[in-house]
Enzyme design. Structure first.
Site, PDB file in Angstrom:
ATOM      1  N   SER A   1       0.792  -1.237   0.000  1.00 24.07           N
ATOM      2  CA  SER A   1       0.000   0.000   0.000  1.00 24.07           C
ATOM      3  C   SER A   1       0.825   1.288   0.000  1.00 24.07           C
ATOM      4  CB  SER A   1      -0.966   0.010   1.184  1.00 24.07           C
ATOM      5  OG  SER A   1      -2.094  -0.806   0.911  1.00 24.07           O
TER       6      SER A   1
ATOM      7  N   LYS B   1       3.339   6.672   4.779  1.00 25.96           N
ATOM      8  CA  LYS B   1       2.369   5.680   4.333  1.00 25.96           C
ATOM      9  C   LYS B   1       2.875   4.293   4.708  1.00 25.96           C
ATOM     10  CE  LYS B   1      -1.348   4.125   2.669  1.00 25.96           C
ATOM     11  NZ  LYS B   1      -1.273   3.114   3.759  1.00 25.96           N
TER      12      LYS B   1
END
Length: 263
Positions: free
Chosen positions: A73, A211
């Protein structure tokens, strides 16, 4: 005449050796070991931490740092940039309606915007956006970014998820540095937007942008990539571990404290 030629060649070779040694020495001086083995708790992993201004780099597990693995991701960052640049999504507020399919995490099972899907790591939003971008445009921008091995053959809705696309921690740091400097092949406003929606912790003394990424099939690979801006410096980082993205983030934050980048 031949003696003069041999002498000239020896001088050139000597100059090349000295010059090469100077470059190597300079590079070595800018890279130092990170002694954070205890933070990985026996699991294989790596961390790259780099000061954008001074180029001073700290490294844990050099071999692993150069090994390409799937981004999971963390690819939401370049995916968001490409989506904005190609108008597959208008801005960070545009909402995609939940399709009603119940997925692994409750926070995914609702409508999402680009920003909220980044925050909650809602994969379905970014999968839908990737399909809207299309293979040709996606490949074009992955090539322009020189992102890892640039291989998106694993399918438009999952090439970054335990599939064909792979990138190393060193390459993640290079990518993040370009994002910090807004030197990626996207409009500046889009790079500013993506940096804004990456904010994970906004304090008086620092702002942490990042992230996570986790391989959901077995939770055997975790990432945390991003950058931190303090009043003094900006640092870019990438951590991966044979574990979860949460573990990678914990290692990052603890290392930033040990290096006295944050309190």
């Amino acid at each position: 005449m031949m003696k003069m030629i041999r002498t000239a060649l020896l001088l050139v070779i000597s100059f090349m050796v000295v010059f090469s040694g100077t470059i190597t020495s300079g590079a070595d001086q800018q890279t130092k070991d990170l002694k954070i083995q205890d933070l990985f708790k026996g699991k294989e992993g790596t961390m790259v931490l780099k000061n954008v201004k001074t180029q001073q780099t700290y490294l844990y597990n050099k071999r692993r740092s150069m090994t390409r693995i799937t981004p999971e991701s963390t690819y939401k960052v370049p995916n968001a940039l490409i989506g904005l640049q190609t108008s597959a999504v208008r801005d960070e507020y545009e909402v995609k309606r939940w399709d009603g399919i119940v997925r692994e995490f409750e926070t995914w099972n609702r409508d999402h915007s680009l920003a909220s899907a980044m925050r909650e790591s809602a994969i379905w939003f970014y999968q839908d956006m990737a399909k809207d971008i299309g293979e040709e445009r996606m490949q074009d921008y992955v090539n322009r970014m020189e992102y890892g091995n640039q291989d998106i053959s694993g399918g438009m809705d999952r090439f970054w998820l335990d599939s064909s696309l792979k990138i190393s921690a060193v390459e993640q740091v290079d990518f993040m540095e370009k994002l910090v400097k807004e030197e990626l092949p996207f409009e500046e406003k889009h790079q500013k937007t993506v940096k804004r929606i990456m904010i994970q912790d906004d304090q008086d003394d620092y702002v942490l942008h990042g992230k996570t990424g986790t391989r959901l099939s077995d939770f055997g690979l975790g990432w945390f990539v991003g950058f931190i801006k303090t009043k003094k410096d900006t640092w870019v980082f990438a951590v991966n571990i044979n574990g979860s993205g949460t573990e990678a983030k914990t290692i990052t934050v603890e290392t930033l404290k040990r290096k006295k980048i944050i309190k």
